[in-house]
Scaffold this motif. Structure first.
Motif, mmCIF file in Angstrom:
data_model
loop_
_atom_site.group_PDB
_atom_site.id
_atom_site.type_symbol
_atom_site.label_atom_id
_atom_site.label_comp_id
_atom_site.label_asym_id
_atom_site.label_seq_id
_atom_site.Cartn_x
_atom_site.Cartn_y
_atom_site.Cartn_z
ATOM 1 N N MET A 1 40.437 46.700 50.784
ATOM 2 C CA MET A 1 39.947 45.357 50.450
ATOM 3 C C MET A 1 40.737 44.312 51.232
ATOM 4 O O MET A 1 41.955 44.300 51.211
ATOM 5 C CB MET A 1 40.134 45.101 48.954
ATOM 6 C CG MET A 1 39.619 43.742 48.501
ATOM 7 S SD MET A 1 40.023 43.362 46.784
ATOM 8 C CE MET A 1 41.673 42.691 46.956
ATOM 9 N N THR A 2 40.043 43.439 51.950
ATOM 10 C CA THR A 2 40.721 42.355 52.637
ATOM 11 C C THR A 2 40.906 41.213 51.656
ATOM 12 O O THR A 2 40.274 41.161 50.604
ATOM 13 C CB THR A 2 39.897 41.885 53.838
ATOM 14 O OG1 THR A 2 38.601 41.485 53.347
ATOM 15 C CG2 THR A 2 39.695 43.009 54.845
ATOM 16 N N GLN A 4 40.573 37.743 49.836
ATOM 17 C CA GLN A 4 39.371 36.941 49.564
ATOM 18 C C GLN A 4 39.737 35.848 48.580
ATOM 19 O O GLN A 4 40.739 35.929 47.870
ATOM 20 C CB GLN A 4 38.269 37.839 48.979
ATOM 21 C CG GLN A 4 38.683 38.622 47.746
ATOM 22 C CD GLN A 4 37.648 39.644 47.291
ATOM 23 O OE1 GLN A 4 36.456 39.416 47.407
ATOM 24 N NE2 GLN A 4 38.127 40.765 46.772
ATOM 25 N N SER A 9 33.607 35.221 41.604
ATOM 26 C CA SER A 9 34.043 36.142 40.551
ATOM 27 C C SER A 9 33.299 35.816 39.264
ATOM 28 O O SER A 9 32.932 34.678 39.011
ATOM 29 C CB SER A 9 35.546 36.017 40.308
ATOM 30 O OG SER A 9 36.270 36.311 41.481
ATOM 31 N N TYR A 105 34.854 40.959 41.009
ATOM 32 C CA TYR A 105 35.345 40.166 42.125
ATOM 33 C C TYR A 105 34.238 39.996 43.165
ATOM 34 O O TYR A 105 33.255 40.735 43.169
ATOM 35 C CB TYR A 105 36.572 40.824 42.735
ATOM 36 C CG TYR A 105 37.797 40.787 41.837
ATOM 37 C CD1 TYR A 105 38.731 41.818 41.841
ATOM 38 C CD2 TYR A 105 38.025 39.723 40.968
ATOM 39 C CE1 TYR A 105 39.843 41.786 41.030
ATOM 40 C CE2 TYR A 105 39.131 39.687 40.149
ATOM 41 C CZ TYR A 105 40.042 40.722 40.180
ATOM 42 O OH TYR A 105 41.147 40.684 39.368
ATOM 43 N N ASP A 107 33.864 40.896 46.154
ATOM 44 C CA ASP A 107 33.521 42.060 46.973
ATOM 45 C C ASP A 107 32.898 43.181 46.138
ATOM 46 O O ASP A 107 32.561 44.230 46.678
ATOM 47 C CB ASP A 107 34.766 42.578 47.702
ATOM 48 C CG ASP A 107 35.823 43.107 46.749
ATOM 49 O OD1 ASP A 107 35.661 42.958 45.529
ATOM 50 O OD2 ASP A 107 36.827 43.673 47.229
ATOM 51 N N ALA A 148 35.586 48.240 45.118
ATOM 52 C CA ALA A 148 34.273 47.874 45.647
ATOM 53 C C ALA A 148 33.627 49.099 46.285
ATOM 54 O O ALA A 148 34.304 49.949 46.855
ATOM 55 C CB ALA A 148 34.430 46.764 46.685
#
Lengths: 149, 65
Positions: A1-2, A4, A9, A105, A107, A148
Motif C-alpha cells: 500500500m502506498t 494516501q 474513507s 480506506y 484503497d 486492499a
C-alpha cells in the motif's frame, strides 16, 4: 500500500455479530455506512506497560494487558441518515450488546472490530459551525485488518 | 451463508437515506430488503416487517331461514 490521504474513507455499522472474528466472518455481515463523517480518528491496540527496575542494569519494560482503544468520530448530524440512526441506537442501548464496525480506506483496505457506543453527544457550537455528533465507541475485540484487493 | 440472502418485505416507517447505496427510502413505502439490511434498519426503528396476510375466510355462512 502506498501512502494516501484519508479522503474517501468510510465508517459503517452492523447490528449483527460475525460467526468468526476474522475476515470471512465480518465479510458475511451487512454493514450500513454512516453518512456525514468528518473524521474517524485514531484507533488501534496498545499495551499496558509493566516496569521492573533490577538492582543492576537498565529498567525493564514489559508488555501487559492489551487495550484495543476507542474511536471518537466527528459527524455532522443528519436525522435522515440510516447509519447515524443505527449508531444512535447503539448509543442508547443499555445492554452489553456488541455492534460490529467497518472502516474502509480509499484503497479498499478494511478494518473490522466490535465495540459498544458509550455515548453520542450532540454539539451546537457557533453560528457558523455545523451541528455535530461526537460518539465514543470503545473497541472490545481485536481489530481485523484486511488488505486492499 | 451470507446474511445478504433471504429477502424480507418491509414497510418504511419514516423517510431515510442509506449513505452507502445512496438510496432514499420514503416513509410508507413497501420495500424488499436483504436480511442484513432489514436487521440494521429495524434496530434503528426505520422499518418493520410486513406480516403475511392471513388467508380470507372461504366458508360461506348458511342463511338463517
Amino acid at each position: 500500500m502506498t501512502s494516501q490521504t484519508a479522503a474517501g474513507s468510510t465508517l459503517a455499522i452492523s447490528v449483527a455479530s460475525p460467526a468468526t472474528k476474522d475476515a470471512a466472518g465480518y465479510a458475511a455481515l451487512t454493514f450500513t455506512d454512516i453518512g456525514q463523517v468528518e473524521k474517524i480518528g485514531a484507533f488501534g491496540a496498545s499495551f499496558a506497560k509493566t516496569e521492573f527496575q533490577p538492582l543492576k542494569g537498565a529498567k525493564q519494560k514489559y508488555k501487559g494487558s492489551k487495550d484495543n482503544g476507542a474511536i471518537q468520530p466527528s459527524i455532522a448530524l443528519d436525522s435522515n441518515d440510516a447509519g447515524q440512526a443505527i449508531l444512535q441506537t447503539s448509543a442508547d442501548d443499555e445492554s452489553q450488546k456488541l455492534y460490529s464496525f467497518r472502516v474502509t480506506y480509499p484503497d479498499g483496505a478494511k478494518r473490522f472490530f466490535q465495540g459498544r457506543t458509550f455515548g453520542m453527544p450532540e454539539n451546537a457550537d457557533g453560528a457558523d459551525t455545523m451541528l455535530m455528533a461526537n460518539p465514543s465507541i470503545e473497541i472490545c475485540t481485536d481489530i481485523v485488518k484486511v488488505p486492499a484487493a | 451463508m451470507a446474511d445478504t440472502d433471504n429477502k424480507i418485505r418491509a414497510k418504511v416507517l419514516r423517510t431515510f437515506n442509506d449513505a452507502g447505496s445512496e438510496t432514499t427510502f420514503t416513509g410508507g413505502q413497501d420495500i424488499e430488503l436483504s436480511k442484513g439490511d432489514f436487521a440494521n434498519y429495524q434496530a434503528a426503528g426505520l422499518v418493520v416487517a410486513i406480516e403475511t396476510a392471513e388467508p380470507a375466510d372461504t366458508q360461506t355462512r348458511k342463511p338463517r331461514g
